[in-house]
Design an enzyme around this catalytic site. Structure first.
Site, mmCIF file in Angstrom:
data_model
loop_
_atom_site.group_PDB
_atom_site.id
_atom_site.type_symbol
_atom_site.label_atom_id
_atom_site.label_comp_id
_atom_site.label_asym_id
_atom_site.label_seq_id
_atom_site.Cartn_x
_atom_site.Cartn_y
_atom_site.Cartn_z
ATOM 1 N N LYS A 104 6.841 -6.764 -7.416
ATOM 2 C CA LYS A 104 5.706 -7.579 -7.841
ATOM 3 C C LYS A 104 6.140 -8.592 -8.913
ATOM 4 C CE LYS A 104 2.348 -3.897 -6.804
ATOM 5 N NZ LYS A 104 1.171 -3.154 -7.298
ATOM 6 N N TYR B 171 -3.908 -6.781 1.096
ATOM 7 C CA TYR B 171 -4.728 -5.869 0.277
ATOM 8 C C TYR B 171 -6.177 -5.766 0.781
ATOM 9 C CZ TYR B 171 -1.134 -5.191 -3.349
ATOM 10 O OH TYR B 171 0.001 -4.828 -4.044
ATOM 11 N N PHE C 1 -10.857 -4.091 -9.186
ATOM 12 C CA PHE C 1 -9.557 -4.671 -9.527
ATOM 13 C C PHE C 1 -9.048 -5.649 -8.467
ATOM 14 C CE2 PHE C 1 -8.800 -0.575 -7.428
ATOM 15 C CZ PHE C 1 -7.928 -0.930 -6.410
ATOM 16 N N ARG D 35 7.661 6.025 -1.658
ATOM 17 C CA ARG D 35 6.453 6.299 -2.464
ATOM 18 C C ARG D 35 6.785 7.290 -3.587
ATOM 19 N NH1 ARG D 35 1.551 3.483 -1.971
ATOM 20 N NH2 ARG D 35 0.377 5.417 -2.262
ATOM 21 N N THR E 151 0.346 5.454 -8.864
ATOM 22 C CA THR E 151 -0.128 4.102 -9.176
ATOM 23 C C THR E 151 -0.155 3.799 -10.674
ATOM 24 O OG1 THR E 151 -1.513 4.268 -7.196
ATOM 25 C CG2 THR E 151 -2.017 2.477 -8.746
ATOM 26 N N ARG F 14 8.063 3.481 -11.513
ATOM 27 C CA ARG F 14 6.923 3.190 -12.394
ATOM 28 C C ARG F 14 6.975 4.042 -13.656
ATOM 29 N NH1 ARG F 14 2.600 3.193 -7.363
ATOM 30 N NH2 ARG F 14 2.706 0.967 -6.838
ATOM 31 N N ASN G 40 2.500 -2.489 -12.032
ATOM 32 C CA ASN G 40 3.356 -1.316 -11.798
ATOM 33 C C ASN G 40 4.601 -1.618 -10.962
ATOM 34 O OD1 ASN G 40 2.032 -1.730 -9.428
ATOM 35 N ND2 ASN G 40 0.840 0.167 -9.488
ATOM 36 N N HIS H 89 5.375 -2.257 -4.806
ATOM 37 C CA HIS H 89 4.470 -1.772 -3.754
ATOM 38 C C HIS H 89 5.313 -1.075 -2.703
ATOM 39 C CE1 HIS H 89 1.562 -1.739 -0.442
ATOM 40 N NE2 HIS H 89 2.580 -2.114 0.314
ATOM 41 N N GLU I 121 1.973 -4.142 7.434
ATOM 42 C CA GLU I 121 2.456 -4.918 6.284
ATOM 43 C C GLU I 121 3.763 -5.660 6.594
ATOM 44 O OE1 GLU I 121 2.609 -1.972 3.178
ATOM 45 O OE2 GLU I 121 0.421 -1.833 3.057
HETATM 46 P P1 IDP Z 1 -0.509 1.872 -4.735
HETATM 47 O O1 IDP Z 1 0.146 0.551 -5.066
HETATM 48 O O2 IDP Z 1 0.025 2.977 -5.585
HETATM 49 O O3 IDP Z 1 -0.513 2.188 -3.258
HETATM 50 P P2 IDP Z 1 -3.334 1.177 -4.418
HETATM 51 O O4 IDP Z 1 -4.440 2.149 -4.633
HETATM 52 O O5 IDP Z 1 -3.001 0.801 -3.010
HETATM 53 O O6 IDP Z 1 -2.042 1.742 -5.188
HETATM 54 O O7 IDP Z 1 -3.703 -0.127 -5.245
HETATM 55 C C1 IDP Z 1 -3.002 -1.335 -5.059
HETATM 56 C C2 IDP Z 1 -2.645 -1.899 -6.422
HETATM 57 O O8 IDP Z 1 -3.860 -2.248 -7.119
HETATM 58 C C3 IDP Z 1 -1.952 -0.900 -7.373
HETATM 59 O O9 IDP Z 1 -0.561 -0.829 -7.171
HETATM 60 C C4 IDP Z 1 -2.301 -1.487 -8.708
HETATM 61 O O10 IDP Z 1 -1.505 -2.622 -9.018
HETATM 62 C C5 IDP Z 1 -3.746 -1.939 -8.496
HETATM 63 N N1 IDP Z 1 -4.737 -0.893 -8.817
HETATM 64 C C6 IDP Z 1 -5.053 0.198 -8.075
HETATM 65 N N2 IDP Z 1 -6.023 0.936 -8.641
HETATM 66 C C7 IDP Z 1 -6.339 0.307 -9.783
HETATM 67 C C8 IDP Z 1 -7.302 0.577 -10.820
HETATM 68 O O11 IDP Z 1 -8.057 1.559 -10.790
HETATM 69 N N3 IDP Z 1 -7.346 -0.314 -11.855
HETATM 70 C C9 IDP Z 1 -6.553 -1.415 -11.924
HETATM 71 N N4 IDP Z 1 -5.650 -1.713 -10.969
HETATM 72 C C10 IDP Z 1 -5.537 -0.873 -9.905
HETATM 73 MG MG MG Z 2 -1.462 1.117 -1.694
#
Ligand code: IDP
Ligand code: MG
Length: 143
Positions: free
Chosen positions: A13, A53, A61, A89, A95, A106, A120, A123, A134
């Protein structure tokens, strides 16, 4: 191809690129034993990110996420290996970087920055179905 050989989409990212962690992330993937089979740097536009996304549309968010992901260049790569989807993962960690296990990307390299969207670093696709979807978004030329 063995039965469990998979491909996953990894994104470094904008925070990872800005912090000069491209090499660190790729080194971890390679040291783990996965192969990088495609790699590019790009500026992701809104349309591309909205496709990627889509599952998060409407969440609090979502807008900050699209803004953050288009705030600078990203690196997209395909990693390949047995069970690489689950493997990456695990390497990425959960996350929220505050509680991601030390040892994970992370957990070791990111923290809460007080921003609306969690920054973070990486992805990784979360299932075989997501990986196929994707990879087609970021590497349409491979379809
Ligand atoms: P992941 O990247 O661990 O799969 P996802 O739930 O798919 O997590 O969310 C996509 C991205 O959105 C996360 O990597 C993070 O950057 C952001 N994100 C997810 N949940 C939150 C939240 O509750 N608050 C703020 N940002 C979030
Ligand atoms: Mg995800």
């Amino acid at each position: 191809m063995t039965a469990n050989r998979q491909r996953t989409l990894v994104l470094i990212k904008p925070d990872g690129v800005k912090r000069r962690l491209i090499g660190e992330v790729i080194a971890r993937i390679e040291r783990k034993g996965y192969s990088v089979v495609a790699l590019k740097m790009l500026d992701a536009d809104r349309a591309l990110l909205a496709r990627h996304y889509g599952e998060h549309e409407g969440k609090h968010f979502y807008e900050p996420l699209l803004e953050f992901m288009s705030s600078g260049p990203i690196v997209a790569l395909i990693a390949e290996g047995e069970r690489v989807i689950e493997g990456f993962r695990t390497m990425a960690g959960v996350t929220d970087p505050t509680v991601a296990d030390p040892g994970s990307i992370r957990g070791d390299l990111a923290r809460d920055q007080g921003t609306k969207v969690v920054q973070n670093l990486v992805h990784g696709s979360d299932s075989e179905e997501s990986a196929i979807r994707e990879i087609a978004i970021f590497f349409p030329e491979l379809a």
